[in-house]
Scaffold this active site. Structure first.
Site, short mmCIF file in Angstrom:
data_model
loop_
_atom_site.label_atom_id
_atom_site.label_comp_id
_atom_site.label_asym_id
_atom_site.label_seq_id
_atom_site.Cartn_x
_atom_site.Cartn_y
_atom_site.Cartn_z
N GLU A 94 0.81 -1.21 0.00
CA GLU A 94 0.00 0.00 0.00
C GLU A 94 0.85 1.26 0.00
O GLU A 94 0.72 2.14 0.86
CB GLU A 94 -0.97 0.00 1.19
CG GLU A 94 -2.02 -1.08 1.07
CD GLU A 94 -3.14 -0.98 2.11
OE1 GLU A 94 -2.92 -0.36 3.17
OE2 GLU A 94 -4.23 -1.52 1.85
N GLU B 86 -5.68 -8.40 -0.78
CA GLU B 86 -6.39 -8.15 0.48
C GLU B 86 -7.83 -7.79 0.18
O GLU B 86 -8.09 -7.04 -0.78
CB GLU B 86 -5.77 -6.99 1.28
CG GLU B 86 -4.40 -7.26 1.84
CD GLU B 86 -3.88 -6.09 2.69
OE1 GLU B 86 -4.68 -5.33 3.27
OE2 GLU B 86 -2.65 -5.95 2.75
#
Ligand code: P53
Length: 479
Positions: A176, A376
């Site tokens: 991320e 995810e």
């Protein structure tokens, strides 16, 4: 069948959120080890100068996966996992970050872990940097503000690639990497880059510092990709983007522009990783921050040499912006407003399965059918044990089913190239955002509460057998 044979069903975690053993076998402190526990209303405190006695640092023990991984992998195997995504704790390998030689005991741990996965025919999917850079690189060098971190990271990456070249094929560089663009949330800049702003730093200053750090990370990622390829040409190395799509609140053209601007905060990162160059709009983003990042003469060429093989991303929620909210305060840079068409989780995250299809199609279109990996996805929820000690997590099943249905449409109808799907926190673990144990994502319950009490015993939730059936039917049976 929508999903091709070999589709990588599995689950995802990160070292600092489940391993514990924070000072075992030579491990140094990481930036995760100085984050106190918080909750939905209380932000996590960052003790950047080191741990303070008596404070609660959830990563220190986490769920003690370090000592219990064999049983946990066995449970994943029972569910039929084809792959398992975790990260390598950088500070197990380079405890302070700037050593010239790696810590053998740390390397040996991941040999044991990967061997155990492979024994169960579970393919490792490995993130190199998941919110856990060595704290030493922060105290001594200022984290990713410092260009020297490129060399430290690349050394770490090279050691891992060489050591595990016959065990790991799927890699990602930075988890991320784009979270930090929300510069008014101190937490995300700390976890991505080991940077803590001064309260007095204004918007433009924060943005400039962040964009510089991100540039260093891009170069580090590209150099690592190039080296990885030279070590094993069969490696598949991806980027990892926190993909929160942003919608306009209304069809007011000002809202459309605000949403477009917010989406540029996503593409800025994926474009560099995938295309090996900054998008044309980057100039505008730099001007807004009062200056472009400083670059070494060879940087742009290096970015081109290390483009990724696939786009890995997390998907939990969508956001919704209005121009009015953007303009009212720079803190609300992304101009978040409520989306009247979707419900929210107990942590205020918009539950929007169709947003996942939208993301898959957006990435597919922008990058001409590039391979994607949903690394995810999931629902953080308060779970309760019933009288039989079972968690009847039908809400989690509903969430995952709805997202898998959209993923299926994206593959089957839209023709998106999808490598796999690894729901987050397949075993309960420490929440990154809040440090809670009680924000649970797992198919497997772990007996531990926010204060750290509990036996750490593992038990299957209702969703365990459901996901097992999903995998066994290659996504055909979602009932
Ligand atoms: P937690 C914010 C927004 C979206 C994803 O998050 C985020 C975050 C950071 O909190 O992080 C990713 O635990 C991240 C994981 C994290 C997971 O999403 O706050 O890659 O480390 O645990 C879920 O509920």
């Amino acid at each position: 069948m929508a999903f091709k044979n070999g589709f990588l069903w599995g689950g995802a975690v990160a070292a600092n959120q489940l391993e514990g053993a924070y000072n075992v076998d030579g491990k140094g402190l990481s930036i995760a080890d100085v984050l106190r526990g918080g909750n939905v209303n209380t932000p996590r405190v960052i003790d950047e100068n080191g741990p303070i006695e008596g404070m609660n640092y959830p990563s220190w023990e986490a769920i003690d996966f370090y000592h219990r991984f064999e049983g946990d992998i066995e449970l994943f195997a029972q569910m039929g996992f084809k792959c398992f995504r975790t990260s390598i704790a950088w500070s197990r390998i380079f405890p302070q970050g700037d050593e010239s030689e790696p810590n053998e005991a740390g390397l040996a741990f991941y040999d044991r872990l990967f061997d155990c996965m492979l024994k169960h025919n579970i393919e490792p999917v490995i993130t190199l940097s998941h919110f856990e850079m060595p704290l030493g690189l922060v105290t001594k060098y200022g984290g990713w503000t410092n260009r020297k971190c490129i060399d430290f990271f690349v050394r770490f990456a090279k050691v891992c690639f060489e050591r595990y070249q016959n065990k790991v094929k799927y890699w990602m560089t930075f988890n991320e990497i784009n979270n930090q663009s929300d510069v008014f949330f101190p937490f995300v800049v700390w976890t991505d880059s080991g940077i803590k702003f001064k309260d007095s730093d204004d918007f433009a200053t924060r943005r400039r510092i962040m964009l510089q750090a991100a540039h260093h990370e891009f170069v580090a990622s590209a150099r690592a990709v190039a080296i990885g390829r030279s070590i094993n040409k069969d490696f598949r190395i991806g980027c990892m983007i926190g993909f929160v799509p942003v919608y306009p609140k209304t069809s007011d053209p000002d809202d459309i522009l605000a949403a477009q601007r917010a989406m540029e905060e996503r593409w800025y990162f994926t474009d560099v990783h995938v295309n090996g160059e900054y998008g044309s709009y980057a100039k505008r983003i730099w001007d807004e921050a009062g200056g472009a990042p400083q670059m070494a003469p060879s940087d742009l060429a290096e970015l081109k040499m290390g483009t990724v093989d696939y786009v890995g991303f997390s998907y939990y929620m969508s956001r919704c912006v209005s121009a009015q909210a953007v303009n009212s305060t720079p803190i609300n840079f992304l101009g978040d407003t409520k989306n009247d068409y979707v419900k929210e989780s107990d942590w205020g995250w918009a539950i929007d399965p169709k947003g996942l299809r939208y993301v898959l199609r957006s990435i597919d279109g922008r990058y001409n059918g590039i391979d994607q990996f949903i690394v995810e996805n999931g629902l953080g929820a308060y779970d309760k044990l019933d009288d039989n000690g079972m968690v009847q997590d039908t809400y989690r099943i509903d969430y995952l089913r709805a997202h898998i249905e959209q993923m299926k449409l994206a593959v089957d109808v839209d023709g998106v190239n999808l490598l796999g799907y690894t729901p987050w926190g397949c075993i309960d673990l420490v929440s990154a955002g809040t440090g809670e144990m009680e924000k649970r994502y797992g198919f497997i319950y772990v007996d531990k509460d926010n204060q750290g009490n509990g036996t750490l015993n593992r038990s299957k939730k209702l969703s365990f057998d459901w996901y097992k059936k999903v995998i066994a039917s290659n996504g055909e049976d979602l009932s």
